[in-house]
Design a protein around this motif. Structure first.
Motif, PDB file in Angstrom:
ATOM      1  N   SER A   1      -7.032  12.843   0.635  1.00  0.00           N
ATOM      2  CA  SER A   1      -8.320  12.921   1.332  1.00  0.00           C
ATOM      3  C   SER A   1      -9.364  13.571   0.440  1.00  0.00           C
ATOM      4  O   SER A   1      -9.036  14.186  -0.549  1.00  0.00           O
TER       5      SER A   1
ATOM      6  N   PRO B   1       0.816  -1.224   0.000  1.00  0.00           N
ATOM      7  CA  PRO B   1       0.000   0.000   0.000  1.00  0.00           C
ATOM      8  C   PRO B   1       0.849   1.272   0.000  1.00  0.00           C
ATOM      9  O   PRO B   1       0.471   2.259  -0.630  1.00  0.00           O
ATOM     10  N   ALA B   2       2.014   1.225   0.689  1.00  0.00           N
ATOM     11  CA  ALA B   2       2.866   2.414   0.713  1.00  0.00           C
ATOM     12  C   ALA B   2       3.464   2.678  -0.660  1.00  0.00           C
ATOM     13  O   ALA B   2       3.750   3.827  -1.007  1.00  0.00           O
TER      14      ALA B   2
ATOM     15  N   ARG C   1      -7.810   8.286  -4.122  1.00  0.00           N
ATOM     16  CA  ARG C   1      -8.898   8.778  -3.291  1.00  0.00           C
ATOM     17  C   ARG C   1      -9.540   7.627  -2.531  1.00  0.00           C
ATOM     18  O   ARG C   1      -9.895   7.741  -1.369  1.00  0.00           O
ATOM     19  N   ARG C   2      -9.638   6.497  -3.216  1.00  0.00           N
ATOM     20  CA  ARG C   2     -10.303   5.344  -2.612  1.00  0.00           C
ATOM     21  C   ARG C   2      -9.397   4.644  -1.587  1.00  0.00           C
ATOM     22  O   ARG C   2      -9.819   4.330  -0.485  1.00  0.00           O
ATOM     23  N   PHE C   3      -8.140   4.407  -1.961  1.00  0.00           N
ATOM     24  CA  PHE C   3      -7.263   3.596  -1.106  1.00  0.00           C
ATOM     25  C   PHE C   3      -6.102   4.359  -0.513  1.00  0.00           C
ATOM     26  O   PHE C   3      -5.420   3.864   0.362  1.00  0.00           O
ATOM     27  N   GLY C   4      -5.828   5.533  -1.042  1.00  0.00           N
ATOM     28  CA  GLY C   4      -4.555   6.148  -0.716  1.00  0.00           C
ATOM     29  C   GLY C   4      -4.634   7.209   0.345  1.00  0.00           C
ATOM     30  O   GLY C   4      -5.616   7.362   1.061  1.00  0.00           O
ATOM     31  N   ALA C   5      -3.565   7.982   0.411  1.00  0.00           N
ATOM     32  CA  ALA C   5      -3.440   9.001   1.435  1.00  0.00           C
ATOM     33  C   ALA C   5      -4.291  10.214   1.123  1.00  0.00           C
ATOM     34  O   ALA C   5      -4.675  10.953   2.017  1.00  0.00           O
TER      35      ALA C   5
END
Lengths: 246, 254
Positions: free
Chosen positions: B254, B168-169, B248-252
């Protein structure tokens, strides 16, 4: 609870982080390591966490068993949350890594979130939280596994003073209630005097423990305005003046 | 962005086209040297079926190559992140592939890979995979050390660290690499088509461009070039919106 004997740590480049440190942490204490930047406080904390090993000396846990995963909670200077996960998922993380699903630990996660005053923010992503709220999530994450030892590395240094005071109040209340053993690193005299049940003063590199100050502060409604708090900060200031190299 | 700012590039483009058309008409420049925009549109209109079919062929190669590049880049990056030996083994060869002009190795690949479509995809993949590989590798290496410590402290195993932290990172890095790879895949596809066209396989837009060149049908050549440019811009924009949507869905973000 644990005893450090003759602990020393030298970095690869030859700099001595600290040398010959003896310290004892008893169960239920709130020990504050106070010292200027670069005195090896953070390295010492990593050593206690088992994230680093000393070059010399030993670290002995009283009951003979080294800490298992979840036995140590660690709070960093930054909140270091997973930015893609909600507050609730971030708090659940240590339990998840221990193989416990969210549904079987829902109550613990929710209770810890409520304890840190985060109720209502379960689904918030870190990016939408203020610095103080992020730090609350970080503390909840460190506490959710009911650790034997909570290690905190200048957790409030980056916060504004109002937020810092509120977090100090809440941390102190939590500690009085649960008596979790805490080792807290800071370079703030006021924070030290307010939180500590015992103070260890460290000198700059090579770091060593230069003084120990017990803190028989009463638990009044407002410690901050108590005369005993003022005289303790004065005592800590004098001690620092006496032990720090000019 | 205000509506004026939004309209500015379109207005600027229209003014440019107008000046171009005006210059070509007033100076009586022959169409086989420089056709005006109207001649290009007319050429496209006359031949639009053939041009659009060719565009589809090129886009099919591009899309297949992009998928292949994404998978290949990700798998190699994972291997490099998993083991130092794998990293040492892969890195120099990835650079060799990156610095070798695809135009120089395309003839070989077209000889080795018997199926024309597959040969073009292989060429375009070689051009496109490197940004995915290097970006994803950088993302996997850039795991915040404190979070890695936290995972260690809580007894995370390698699988947990990979799926809950490192992948994920690395996602934003991977997506940025993918956006670059999209346009490179198009470039790679067209270059490979140029090489393949000389061997008689000319289904893509490069085939149309060469063909128009041989016949001195310069307006048709411009029409094919315009399609190519539009395809490139669309791929870049589409992957950009894909990147924002995923983050937007999974990431940082906002």
């Amino acid at each position: 609870m644990l005893r450090l004997t003759g602990a020393g740590r030298r970095f690869v480049n030859g700099t001595i982080a600290f040398a010959d440190i003896d310290m004892r942490i008893d169960a239920g204490e709130f020990v504050v390591l106070l010292g200027p930047s670069g005195c090896g406080k953070s390295t010492l904390l990593r050593l206690l966490a088992g994230l680093d090993v000393p070059d010399t000396g030993t670290i002995v846990w009283n009951d003979g068993t080294p800490p298992a995963p979840g036995d140590i909670g660690f709070v960093f200077q930054d909140a270091t949350l997973l930015p893609w996960a909600s507050a609730e998922q971030n708090v659940h993380l240590p339990l998840r890594l221990a193989g416990k699903s969210f549904s079987e630990t829902r109550n613990e996660v929710r209770a810890t979130i409520a304890q840190l005053g985060l109720a209502g923010f379960e689904d918030a992503k870190p990016a939408s939280l203020s610095g103080g709220m992020k730090m609350r999530v970080s503390i909840a994450r460190a506490l959710v596994s009911r650790p034997r030892l909570l290690l905190m590395d200048e957790p409030f240094a980056a916060l504004d003073e109002f937020t810092r005071h509120r977090l100090q109040d809440d941390l102190h209340a939590l500690w009085r209630e649960a008596r979790t053993t805490v080792v807290f690193v800071t370079h703030s005299i006021y924070e030290t005097a307010y939180l500590a049940s015992r103070i260890l003063v460290m000198t700059p590199r090579p770091g060593r423990i230069a003084a120990e100050i017990p803190c028989p502060l009463p638990d009044p409604a407002d410690r901050r305005t108590d005369p005993a708090y003022a005289s303790l900060t004065a005592q800590v200031t004098e001690t620092l003046r006496a032990v720090m190299p000019a | 962005m205000t509506s004026v700012e939004r309209a500015a590039p379109i207005a600027f483009g229209l003014i440019g086209l107008g000046l171009w058309q005006g210059a070509v008409s007033s100076l009586h420049v022959p169409v086989y040297v420089l056709p005006g925009p109207t001649a290009i549109v007319a050429a496209f209109w006359i031949d639009h079926t053939s041009l659009l079919i060719s565009l589809l062929s090129t886009l099919a190669v591009t899309a297949a190559a992009l998928v292949a590049a994404a998978l290949l880049g990700m798998i190699l990056a994972l291997a490099m992140a998993a083991s130092r030996v794998a990293r040492a083994a892969i890195q120099p060869w990835a650079v060799v592939l990156q610095v070798t002009p695809v135009v120089a190795i395309a003839p070989l690949i077209i000889i080795w890979v018997n199926q024309q479509f597959a040969a073009l995809v292989v060429c375009a993949t070689i051009v496109a995979f490197f940004p995915v590989l290097s970006n994803t590798a950088a993302g996997l290496a850039a795991t915040p050390p404190e979070l890695a410590d936290l995972f260690r402290l809580n007894g995370a195993n390698r699988r947990q660290t990979l799926f809950l932290l490192r992948l994920p990172a690395a996602l934003p890095y991977f997506l940025a690499g993918l956006r670059i790879a999209g346009t490179l895949a198009l470039v790679g596809a067209v270059v490979a088509e140029f090489v393949a066209s000389s061997g008689g396989f000319a289904a893509g837009l490069a085939g149309r461009i060469l063909e128009a060149g041989y016949r001195l049908e310069i307006p048709r050549m411009f029409a094919a070039l315009t399609l190519l440019a539009l395809a490139g811009i669309t791929i870049y924009a589409a992957l950009g919106s894909f990147e924002r949507a995923v983050l937007r869905r999974f990431g940082a973000a906002s």
